[in-house]
Design a protein around this motif. Structure first.
Motif, PDB file in Angstrom:
ATOM      1  N   UNK A 242      -8.990   8.155   5.992  1.00 43.35           N
ATOM      2  CA  UNK A 242      -8.308   8.000   4.710  1.00 43.35           C
ATOM      3  C   UNK A 242      -6.856   8.411   4.873  1.00 43.35           C
ATOM      4  N   UNK A 243      -5.939   7.470   4.636  1.00 41.40           N
ATOM      5  CA  UNK A 243      -4.521   7.744   4.835  1.00 41.40           C
ATOM      6  C   UNK A 243      -3.965   8.576   3.683  1.00 41.40           C
ATOM      7  N   UNK A 244      -3.237   9.640   4.056  1.00 40.30           N
ATOM      8  CA  UNK A 244      -2.746  10.569   3.037  1.00 40.30           C
ATOM      9  C   UNK A 244      -1.218  10.706   3.063  1.00 40.30           C
ATOM     10  N   UNK A 245      -0.518   9.700   3.551  1.00 38.33           N
ATOM     11  CA  UNK A 245       0.940   9.732   3.485  1.00 38.33           C
ATOM     12  C   UNK A 245       1.376   9.683   2.016  1.00 38.33           C
ATOM     13  N   UNK A 246       2.628  10.038   1.769  1.00 39.34           N
ATOM     14  CA  UNK A 246       3.129  10.055   0.389  1.00 39.34           C
ATOM     15  C   UNK A 246       2.986   8.680  -0.271  1.00 39.34           C
ATOM     16  N   UNK A 247       3.338   7.603   0.472  1.00 40.09           N
ATOM     17  CA  UNK A 247       3.274   6.259  -0.109  1.00 40.09           C
ATOM     18  C   UNK A 247       1.831   5.823  -0.363  1.00 40.09           C
ATOM     19  N   UNK A 248       0.920   6.264   0.490  1.00 41.09           N
ATOM     20  CA  UNK A 248      -0.493   5.943   0.264  1.00 41.09           C
ATOM     21  C   UNK A 248      -1.024   6.699  -0.945  1.00 41.09           C
ATOM     22  N   UNK A 249      -0.677   7.969  -1.059  1.00 40.13           N
ATOM     23  CA  UNK A 249      -1.173   8.781  -2.169  1.00 40.13           C
ATOM     24  C   UNK A 249      -0.629   8.304  -3.509  1.00 40.13           C
ATOM     25  N   UNK A 250       0.525   7.646  -3.504  1.00 38.91           N
ATOM     26  CA  UNK A 250       1.051   7.088  -4.747  1.00 38.91           C
ATOM     27  C   UNK A 250       0.157   5.975  -5.291  1.00 38.91           C
ATOM     28  N   UNK A 251      -0.642   5.363  -4.421  1.00 37.09           N
ATOM     29  CA  UNK A 251      -1.551   4.301  -4.856  1.00 37.09           C
ATOM     30  C   UNK A 251      -2.799   4.866  -5.536  1.00 37.09           C
ATOM     31  N   UNK A 252      -3.091   6.131  -5.289  1.00 32.48           N
ATOM     32  CA  UNK A 252      -4.276   6.741  -5.888  1.00 32.48           C
ATOM     33  C   UNK A 252      -4.843   7.830  -5.008  1.00 32.48           C
ATOM     34  N   UNK A 253      -5.679   8.686  -5.609  1.00 32.82           N
ATOM     35  CA  UNK A 253      -6.234   9.836  -4.887  1.00 32.82           C
ATOM     36  C   UNK A 253      -7.437   9.473  -4.030  1.00 32.82           C
ATOM     37  N   UNK A 254      -8.022   8.297  -4.288  1.00 36.17           N
ATOM     38  CA  UNK A 254      -9.183   7.852  -3.509  1.00 36.17           C
ATOM     39  C   UNK A 254      -9.227   6.330  -3.509  1.00 36.17           C
ATOM     40  N   UNK A 255     -10.186   5.776  -2.785  1.00 40.69           N
ATOM     41  CA  UNK A 255     -10.223   4.318  -2.589  1.00 40.69           C
ATOM     42  C   UNK A 255     -10.467   3.557  -3.892  1.00 40.69           C
ATOM     43  N   UNK A 256     -11.325   4.069  -4.732  1.00 47.62           N
ATOM     44  CA  UNK A 256     -11.604   3.391  -6.002  1.00 47.62           C
ATOM     45  C   UNK A 256     -10.330   3.261  -6.830  1.00 47.62           C
ATOM     46  N   UNK A 257      -9.584   4.340  -6.919  1.00 51.00           N
ATOM     47  CA  UNK A 257      -8.348   4.323  -7.701  1.00 51.00           C
ATOM     48  C   UNK A 257      -7.308   3.406  -7.064  1.00 51.00           C
ATOM     49  N   UNK A 258      -7.218   3.421  -5.750  1.00 45.26           N
ATOM     50  CA  UNK A 258      -6.230   2.589  -5.057  1.00 45.26           C
ATOM     51  C   UNK A 258      -6.525   1.100  -5.226  1.00 45.26           C
ATOM     52  N   UNK A 259      -7.796   0.744  -5.150  1.00 41.24           N
ATOM     53  CA  UNK A 259      -8.172  -0.657  -5.323  1.00 41.24           C
ATOM     54  C   UNK A 259      -7.863  -1.145  -6.726  1.00 41.24           C
ATOM     55  N   UNK A 260      -8.103  -0.297  -7.713  1.00 40.14           N
ATOM     56  CA  UNK A 260      -7.803  -0.636  -9.098  1.00 40.14           C
ATOM     57  C   UNK A 260      -6.300  -0.822  -9.293  1.00 40.14           C
ATOM     58  N   UNK A 261      -5.525   0.092  -8.714  1.00 39.87           N
ATOM     59  CA  UNK A 261      -4.060  -0.007  -8.780  1.00 39.87           C
ATOM     60  C   UNK A 261      -3.582  -1.317  -8.177  1.00 39.87           C
ATOM     61  N   UNK A 262      -4.095  -1.635  -6.997  1.00 37.59           N
ATOM     62  CA  UNK A 262      -3.691  -2.854  -6.287  1.00 37.59           C
ATOM     63  C   UNK A 262      -3.950  -4.095  -7.128  1.00 37.59           C
ATOM     64  N   UNK A 263      -5.147  -4.197  -7.691  1.00 43.66           N
ATOM     65  CA  UNK A 263      -5.496  -5.390  -8.453  1.00 43.66           C
ATOM     66  C   UNK A 263      -4.594  -5.556  -9.674  1.00 43.66           C
ATOM     67  N   UNK A 264      -4.424  -4.509 -10.454  1.00 40.69           N
ATOM     68  CA  UNK A 264      -3.692  -4.647 -11.711  1.00 40.69           C
ATOM     69  C   UNK A 264      -2.185  -4.807 -11.502  1.00 40.69           C
TER      70      UNK A 264
END
Length: 309
Positions: A247-269
């Protein structure tokens, strides 16, 4: 004092020389020397579990790739083909095994390329990031993108097996999900019918001010074409534990969400909002699977409905 500065100068020069040498050796090993398993004799895909090895690129014999397959006895030309993209473990045979029962029930030809790399933990750019750039940051030609390798494999199986299918479907989980969504974004001319990106660790956002792989800066992305492709962002309702997998935890990755579910939701919307703003056709969907976490077998089972329909 002069002696001290001379010593420091020598240390710096030696350090730079060693770093340059390591860089040259690393570049030659990764991008010049031939690598991969031995090419197999050209033959048709057998019923059941099978594999073959071909050259990854059409213009060069420098790199080979092993491709695992499963074909039900009942499968015929024009029946559906599904490429299954492994996760960060580069374990294509395990992913193939997860699809055998699904293939038999739904009459699917499964193609599972194995992007083997001894240094896969450190050179993720060669697979899930599509091999757009070398490890050292230089651009690779499109004919050497990992996405192009999938298209090359499709051409090979069509020609060798007299298959007339004009499209294939593709499923990827975790690192494979990263591969799939980036392929749709960066190579919309590919012959993908339905693409399913499941439980990706992080995403490439449609942001021209962010460098790849976090954004699309320095890429020739045509999002209007990409949005016309059928992409399913498949998420696990319980995939909210960042300690699972890589699980990538760089600053830019963490801006997408705290976990995969949140990141996927961010990406789609974020993509849906951009398409709506520009009045572009948007053929992407998001589907959250209840009571499933970071599990490629269960996510594979959930992908079937999207492939069948």
């Amino acid at each position: 004092m002069n002696k001290f500065f001379r010593i420091v100068k020598k240390v710096i020069l030696y350090t730079i020389s060693i770093l340059l040498l390591l860089s040259v050796v690393g570049y030659v090993y990764l991008y010049v020397l031939p690598k991969g398993p031995e090419i197999t004799t050209v033959s048709k895909i057998k019923a059941g579990k099978d594999s073959f090895v071909i050259h990854a690129y059409k213009h060069s014999e420098r790199k080979s790739i092993k491709v695992w397959t499963y074909k039900p006895e009942s499968w015929n030309d024009k029946d559906k083909i599904v490429f299954v993209m492994h996760g960060g473990g580069r374990n294509a045979d395990d992913y193939l095994n997860a699809w055998i029962e699904l293939a038999n029930k739904n009459n699917l030809l499964i193609i599972a390329p194995e992007f083997e790399n001894k240094f896969s933990k450190y050179t993720t750019n060669d697979y899930q990031e599509g091999n757009l750039f070398t490890f050292f940051g230089a651009e690779n030609p499109k004919i050497e993108w990992a996405f192009t390798v999938v298209e090359n494999i499709f051409d090979y199986i069509k020609s060798v097996n007299t298959i007339t299918n004009e499209q294939y479907n593709i499923f990827g989980h975790s690192a494979g999900g990263q591969f799939v969504h980036r392929m749709v974004m960066l190579m919309p001319e590919s012959r993908i019918g339905t693409a399913i990106a499941a439980n990706s660790g992080f995403y490439t956002l449609p942001n021209e001010n962010l460098e790849f792989p976090y954004g699309i800066q320095s890429t020739a992305t045509d999002l209007q074409k990409s949005y016309k492709k059928r992409l399913i962002v498949l998420l696990g309702e319980l995939d909210n534990d960042p300690s699972l997998g890589t699980f990538r935890t760089t600053d830019l990755a963490m801006e997408q969400g705290a976990h995969r579910l949140e990141r996927g939701t961010t990406f789609f919307y974020v993509n849906m909002q951009l398409a709506t703003k520009n009045n572009w056709k948007f053929n992407w969907k998001v589907d959250t699977i209840k009571n499933v976490g970071h599990d490629y077998k269960k996510m594979s089972e959930s992908a079937i409905d999207w492939i069948k329909n």
